[in-house]
Design a protein around this motif. Structure first.
Motif, mmCIF file in Angstrom:
data_model
loop_
_atom_site.group_PDB
_atom_site.id
_atom_site.type_symbol
_atom_site.label_atom_id
_atom_site.label_comp_id
_atom_site.label_asym_id
_atom_site.label_seq_id
_atom_site.Cartn_x
_atom_site.Cartn_y
_atom_site.Cartn_z
ATOM 1 N N THR A 246 67.107 95.989 55.215
ATOM 2 C CA THR A 246 68.271 96.810 55.559
ATOM 3 C C THR A 246 69.218 96.907 54.370
ATOM 4 O O THR A 246 69.696 97.992 54.038
ATOM 5 C CB THR A 246 69.011 96.228 56.781
ATOM 6 N N LEU A 247 69.484 95.778 53.714
ATOM 7 C CA LEU A 247 70.381 95.789 52.559
ATOM 8 C C LEU A 247 69.775 96.542 51.379
ATOM 9 O O LEU A 247 70.479 97.272 50.675
ATOM 10 C CB LEU A 247 70.744 94.357 52.152
ATOM 11 N N GLU A 248 68.475 96.386 51.156
ATOM 12 C CA GLU A 248 67.808 97.074 50.042
ATOM 13 C C GLU A 248 67.782 98.586 50.229
ATOM 14 O O GLU A 248 67.887 99.341 49.270
ATOM 15 C CB GLU A 248 66.378 96.555 49.878
ATOM 16 N N ASN A 249 67.652 99.035 51.471
ATOM 17 C CA ASN A 249 67.542 100.464 51.762
ATOM 18 C C ASN A 249 68.890 101.115 52.076
ATOM 19 O O ASN A 249 68.942 102.285 52.422
ATOM 20 C CB ASN A 249 66.584 100.700 52.930
ATOM 21 N N ALA B 69 82.867 98.441 52.509
ATOM 22 C CA ALA B 69 84.040 97.581 52.607
ATOM 23 C C ALA B 69 84.728 97.652 53.970
ATOM 24 O O ALA B 69 85.554 96.809 54.281
ATOM 25 C CB ALA B 69 85.045 97.943 51.516
ATOM 26 N N ASP B 70 84.389 98.635 54.793
ATOM 27 C CA ASP B 70 85.050 98.842 56.083
ATOM 28 C C ASP B 70 84.328 98.063 57.182
ATOM 29 O O ASP B 70 83.244 98.434 57.609
ATOM 30 C CB ASP B 70 85.076 100.334 56.425
ATOM 31 N N GLU B 71 84.950 96.968 57.631
ATOM 32 C CA GLU B 71 84.336 96.125 58.660
ATOM 33 C C GLU B 71 84.318 96.781 60.032
ATOM 34 O O GLU B 71 83.577 96.350 60.910
ATOM 35 C CB GLU B 71 85.079 94.790 58.764
ATOM 36 N N THR B 72 85.124 97.819 60.234
ATOM 37 C CA THR B 72 85.178 98.448 61.551
ATOM 38 C C THR B 72 84.019 99.412 61.785
ATOM 39 O O THR B 72 83.702 99.729 62.923
ATOM 40 C CB THR B 72 86.507 99.211 61.749
ATOM 41 N N LYS B 73 83.375 99.855 60.716
ATOM 42 C CA LYS B 73 82.239 100.761 60.849
ATOM 43 C C LYS B 73 80.955 99.944 60.949
ATOM 44 O O LYS B 73 80.745 99.012 60.207
ATOM 45 C CB LYS B 73 82.149 101.711 59.647
ATOM 46 N N ARG B 74 80.103 100.338 61.882
ATOM 47 C CA ARG B 74 78.823 99.656 62.063
ATOM 48 C C ARG B 74 77.688 100.658 61.887
ATOM 49 O O ARG B 74 76.983 100.984 62.830
ATOM 50 C CB ARG B 74 78.763 98.992 63.436
ATOM 51 N N PRO B 75 77.515 101.141 60.661
ATOM 52 C CA PRO B 75 76.534 102.204 60.442
ATOM 53 C C PRO B 75 75.105 101.720 60.201
ATOM 54 O O PRO B 75 74.192 102.534 60.062
ATOM 55 C CB PRO B 75 77.058 102.884 59.175
ATOM 56 N N LEU B 76 74.892 100.403 60.150
ATOM 57 C CA LEU B 76 73.566 99.894 59.845
ATOM 58 C C LEU B 76 72.891 99.361 61.101
ATOM 59 O O LEU B 76 73.511 98.668 61.914
ATOM 60 C CB LEU B 76 73.641 98.786 58.792
ATOM 61 N N VAL C 84 76.091 92.368 57.906
ATOM 62 C CA VAL C 84 74.703 92.181 57.480
ATOM 63 C C VAL C 84 74.640 91.169 56.338
ATOM 64 O O VAL C 84 73.766 90.296 56.313
ATOM 65 C CB VAL C 84 74.042 93.522 57.086
ATOM 66 N N GLU C 85 75.568 91.249 55.399
ATOM 67 C CA GLU C 85 75.610 90.271 54.306
ATOM 68 C C GLU C 85 75.854 88.860 54.843
ATOM 69 O O GLU C 85 75.275 87.896 54.351
ATOM 70 C CB GLU C 85 76.701 90.638 53.305
ATOM 71 N N GLN C 86 76.717 88.735 55.854
ATOM 72 C CA GLN C 86 77.006 87.423 56.424
ATOM 73 C C GLN C 86 75.811 86.863 57.191
ATOM 74 O O GLN C 86 75.537 85.662 57.124
ATOM 75 C CB GLN C 86 78.242 87.501 57.321
ATOM 76 N N VAL C 87 75.089 87.727 57.903
ATOM 77 C CA VAL C 87 73.878 87.283 58.588
ATOM 78 C C VAL C 87 72.829 86.869 57.562
ATOM 79 O O VAL C 87 72.123 85.886 57.749
ATOM 80 C CB VAL C 87 73.334 88.373 59.541
ATOM 81 N N LYS C 88 72.745 87.608 56.455
ATOM 82 C CA LYS C 88 71.811 87.258 55.378
ATOM 83 C C LYS C 88 72.114 85.851 54.869
ATOM 84 O O LYS C 88 71.213 85.021 54.712
ATOM 85 C CB LYS C 88 71.883 88.262 54.234
ATOM 86 N N ASP C 89 73.387 85.556 54.616
ATOM 87 C CA ASP C 89 73.774 84.225 54.162
ATOM 88 C C ASP C 89 73.418 83.169 55.200
ATOM 89 O O ASP C 89 72.896 82.100 54.852
ATOM 90 C CB ASP C 89 75.273 84.188 53.855
ATOM 91 N N LEU C 90 73.673 83.458 56.465
ATOM 92 C CA LEU C 90 73.368 82.520 57.544
ATOM 93 C C LEU C 90 71.867 82.233 57.605
ATOM 94 O O LEU C 90 71.441 81.080 57.698
ATOM 95 C CB LEU C 90 73.863 83.084 58.877
ATOM 96 N N LEU C 91 71.052 83.270 57.514
ATOM 97 C CA LEU C 91 69.600 83.097 57.542
ATOM 98 C C LEU C 91 69.090 82.379 56.295
ATOM 99 O O LEU C 91 68.274 81.454 56.394
ATOM 100 C CB LEU C 91 68.907 84.449 57.696
#
Length: 116
Positions: free
Chosen positions: A55-58, A67-74, A92-99
């Motif tokens: 998801t992050l790569e694409n 930078a907008d935390e209110t938008k959930r476009p992914l 998504v970046e935070q979940v990546k760090d968690l995983l």
């Protein structure tokens, strides 16, 4: 909190394992973020991590959208075929760090167990 072993956590979530007396699935990892809890095997953790990385790569979002935390476009595929997560880029970046942190600590624990 006495019935669990914390593996890794960040500001977005936590990963832990239930102690053997608390459940039959004590080898699986409980991953909790936002308002979601997932009980996953190591294979499922790695699969979810791959999905997050893809998801992050694409991602083709502009910097303002990232930078907008209110938008959930992914849309991130979960370990379950019938569930996906709508997340902001930051989530998504935070979940990546968690995983990544969870998988690292589990691999480290396994390596230390083999050495001892």
């Amino acid at each position: 909190m006495e019935d669990l072993n914390t593996i890794y956590y960040n500001n977005f979530g936590i990963a832990f394992q239930w102690k053997p007396a608390a459940t039959n699935d004590y080898k699986k990892v409980q991953l909790v973020f936002r308002y979601t809890g997932l009980l996953l095997s190591m294979k499922e953790l790695k699969g979810f991590s791959n999905s997050v990385n893809q998801t992050l790569e694409n991602c083709t979002l502009c910097e303002d959208c990232k930078a907008d935390e209110t938008k959930r476009p992914l849309l991130v595929a979960s370990p379950s075929e019938i569930v996906s997560f709508a997340m902001s880029y930051i989530e998504v970046e935070q979940v990546k760090d968690l995983l990544d942190g969870t998988i690292f600590h589990l691999n480290l624990d396994n390596m230390l167990d083999e050495l001892i």
